[in-house]
Enzyme design. Structure first.
Site, short mmCIF file in Angstrom:
data_model
loop_
_atom_site.label_atom_id
_atom_site.label_comp_id
_atom_site.label_asym_id
_atom_site.label_seq_id
_atom_site.Cartn_x
_atom_site.Cartn_y
_atom_site.Cartn_z
N GLU A 63 0.84 -1.22 0.00
CA GLU A 63 0.00 0.00 0.00
C GLU A 63 0.86 1.25 0.00
O GLU A 63 0.52 2.24 -0.64
CB GLU A 63 -0.97 0.02 1.17
CG GLU A 63 -1.86 1.26 1.11
CD GLU A 63 -3.23 1.08 1.73
OE1 GLU A 63 -3.98 2.07 1.69
OE2 GLU A 63 -3.55 -0.01 2.23
N GLY A 83 -5.63 5.22 -0.42
CA GLY A 83 -5.95 3.86 -0.81
C GLY A 83 -7.37 3.57 -0.42
O GLY A 83 -7.80 3.92 0.69
N GLY A 109 -6.84 6.38 -14.10
CA GLY A 109 -7.96 7.29 -14.33
C GLY A 109 -7.73 8.62 -13.64
O GLY A 109 -6.83 8.77 -12.81
#
Length: 140
Positions: A63, A83, A109
């Site tokens: 992460e 996250g 994106g």
């Protein structure tokens, strides 16, 4: 002014001061147009009681590198990254040495990003495969 690789890595590692990343000795070591690599030592600080790497420490590494990757590939002046989902498949145990996390984008994106994070050992054996979804939110 464009920052060079050394400056970017130095800034990322400086941002780890007094955080979980510093506690786990996670260090960002390389990046390119579509990847970021970090390393973490495997020792008793990140072991399960039976002396192998704890899956939670592996996920923390994944992460961390994935969120930093989303951060540097979005405009950090305009957005902050969080996250929102992570999954991990642990494939192999390790007791000592270093593990390396290579985060690459599956989707970049404007709002959400999906990263593939491969965790390997020093001999390039695959330890874990993680997927991380991040979101870029505008700074106010």
């Amino acid at each position: 002014m464009q920052l060079n690789k050394k400056d970017v890595l130095e800034q990322l590692n400086k941002a780890c001061k007094n955080t979980l990343m510093e506690t786990l000795n996670i260090e960002m070591i390389d990046f390119g147009d579509d990847f970021l690599i970090a390393k973490m030592p495997v020792n008793s600080r990140v072991h399960q009681p039976d002396g192998v790497l704890h899956g939670g420490a592996t996920v923390a590494l994944a992460e961390s590198v994935g969120s930093f990757a989303s951060h540097i590939f979005n405009d950090p002046e305009k957005f902050f990254v969080r996250g929102i989902e992570i999954s991990a498949n642990h494939l192999k145990s390790i007791r000592e040495g270093y593990i390396f996390a290579n985060a690459t984008f599956l989707h970049k994106g404007r709002t959400t990003q999906l990263l593939d994070i491969r965790i390997t050992d020093e001999a390039d054996n695959l330890i874990s495969i993680c997927k991380l979804t991040t979101i870029a939110l505008p700074k106010k």
